[in-house]
Scaffold this motif. Structure first.
Motif, PDB file in Angstrom:
ATOM      1  N   THR A   1      11.594   8.842  -1.290  1.00  0.00           N
ATOM      2  CA  THR A   1      11.014   8.995   0.050  1.00  0.00           C
ATOM      3  C   THR A   1      12.064   8.925   1.137  1.00  0.00           C
ATOM      4  O   THR A   1      11.740   8.872   2.313  1.00  0.00           O
TER       5      THR A   1
ATOM      6  N   LEU B   1       2.275   6.291   2.301  1.00  0.00           N
ATOM      7  CA  LEU B   1       1.910   5.644   1.033  1.00  0.00           C
ATOM      8  C   LEU B   1       1.206   4.318   1.271  1.00  0.00           C
ATOM      9  O   LEU B   1       0.338   3.913   0.492  1.00  0.00           O
TER      10      LEU B   1
ATOM     11  N   GLU C   1      -0.272  10.977  -2.248  1.00  0.00           N
ATOM     12  CA  GLU C   1       0.013  11.571  -3.560  1.00  0.00           C
ATOM     13  C   GLU C   1      -0.337  13.055  -3.573  1.00  0.00           C
ATOM     14  O   GLU C   1       0.409  13.875  -4.121  1.00  0.00           O
TER      15      GLU C   1
ATOM     16  N   PRO D   1      -2.644   5.950   0.163  1.00  0.00           N
ATOM     17  CA  PRO D   1      -1.869   6.332  -1.025  1.00  0.00           C
ATOM     18  C   PRO D   1      -2.415   7.547  -1.758  1.00  0.00           C
ATOM     19  O   PRO D   1      -1.642   8.364  -2.261  1.00  0.00           O
ATOM     20  N   ARG D   2      -3.729   7.707  -1.837  1.00  0.00           N
ATOM     21  CA  ARG D   2      -4.306   8.853  -2.532  1.00  0.00           C
ATOM     22  C   ARG D   2      -3.949  10.151  -1.819  1.00  0.00           C
ATOM     23  O   ARG D   2      -3.524  11.135  -2.436  1.00  0.00           O
TER      24      ARG D   2
ATOM     25  N   ASP E   1       6.549  11.370  -3.116  1.00  0.00           N
ATOM     26  CA  ASP E   1       7.024  10.725  -4.331  1.00  0.00           C
ATOM     27  C   ASP E   1       7.449   9.294  -4.003  1.00  0.00           C
ATOM     28  O   ASP E   1       8.380   9.099  -3.217  1.00  0.00           O
ATOM     29  N   PRO E   2       6.786   8.286  -4.555  1.00  0.00           N
ATOM     30  CA  PRO E   2       7.154   6.899  -4.230  1.00  0.00           C
ATOM     31  C   PRO E   2       8.605   6.566  -4.548  1.00  0.00           C
ATOM     32  O   PRO E   2       9.180   5.664  -3.941  1.00  0.00           O
TER      33      PRO E   2
END
Length: 271
Positions: free
Chosen positions: A261, A244, A252, A248-249, A257-258
């Motif tokens: 994790t 992440l 995702e 980050p893209r 899932d932020p």
């Protein structure tokens, strides 16, 4: 009064029985899956031990992404535009083959080729002793039976005293025995949750986390200053959170899932 023992004496004997039963349960838990054989584990296999197939695939795709092979497409798809890195793990090659046509993350996980490689990976981990067989897991669960047997003895003492009107000791002895019985049952119930990994695998994961302690997410390492050789092992033992921070893209798109994790086995490996 069961066996003619006074309340304090029975309570001491009960605690000695609990200590012995707990020693048996923990010994079985430690000895099952103690030894392993075969070659050292790859980063992908280590990730599988930490959080099973999803994390292993995330680490495999992260390896391809860091090598500049994976491209992000429209409609949350992923694809590859170059060969996989030399000497890639079988799962990494299977993921690469699945992405020769643009695919979503869900389609990659459902790919038959990826599934076949994952089954072979699991077979190797079981054969070499890193994952437990069903028989080994049953043996570990049966190792908790002495704890429940001791709890039954204590509860029998309490019930016998209440029904027959016999003296089970003073209030302190009765309350102490009741609390000890409840603690014994709860401890046995907790130990009945048998891990899928053997004790050797749990030792390895703990050792790897100590080795890479400076990369633990709670220490907030500066991932922009870290290379792939540090990112992938950190993902393998601490979960996908490092991804992440650096991409980050992509994270995702591969289902990171932020909010969730932390690997399932992260806390269990301490047992």
């Amino acid at each position: 009064m069961l066996w003619g023992l006074s309340g304090p004496v029975f309570l001491l004997d009960y605690l000695a029985g609990v200590a012995g039963a707990l020693a048996v349960a923990l010994s079985v838990r430690t000895l099952v899956g103690w030894r392993t054989r075969g070659e050292p584990l790859s980063t992908v296999e280590l990730a599988y031990l930490t959080d099973r197939a999803v994390l292993a695939c995330q680490v495999g795709l992260a390896a391809l992404r860091r090598a500049g092979v994976v491209q992000l497409g429209e409609l949350a798809t992923l694809s590859v535009d170059a060969p996989p890195p030399p000497r890639s793990a079988p799962l990494v090659r299977a993921l690469h083959a699945a992405l020769r046509r643009p695919q979503t993350w869900a389609a990659v996980l459902a790919d038959p080729g990826v599934g076949r490689v994952l089954r072979r990976l699991v077979g190797r981990l079981v054969r070499d002793g890193w994952l437990l067989t069903p028989a080994q897991r049953r043996s570990m669960a049966l190792g908790t039976l002495p704890l429940f047997a001791v709890a039954v003895v204590g509860l029998t003492r309490l019930v016998d005293s209440a029904v027959e009107g016999r003296d089970a000791g003073g209030p302190a002895s009765v309350v102490g025995l009741l609390l000890c019985c409840l603690a014994t049952v709860l401890g046995g119930w907790w130990l009945c949750e048998v891990p899928e990994t053997g004790s050797a695998a749990r030792r390895l994961l703990r050792r790897q986390r100590r080795t890479h302690a400076e990369l633990a997410p709670q220490r907030r390492p500066a991932w922009s200053e870290r290379g792939t050789d540090e990112l992938l092992p950190a993902m393998a033992v601490f979960g996908p959170r490092p991804l992440l921070a650096v991409d980050p893209r992509f994270a995702e798109l591969v289902g990171v899932d932020p909010e969730h994790t932390r690997p399932r086995e992260y806390a269990k490996t301490a047992r």
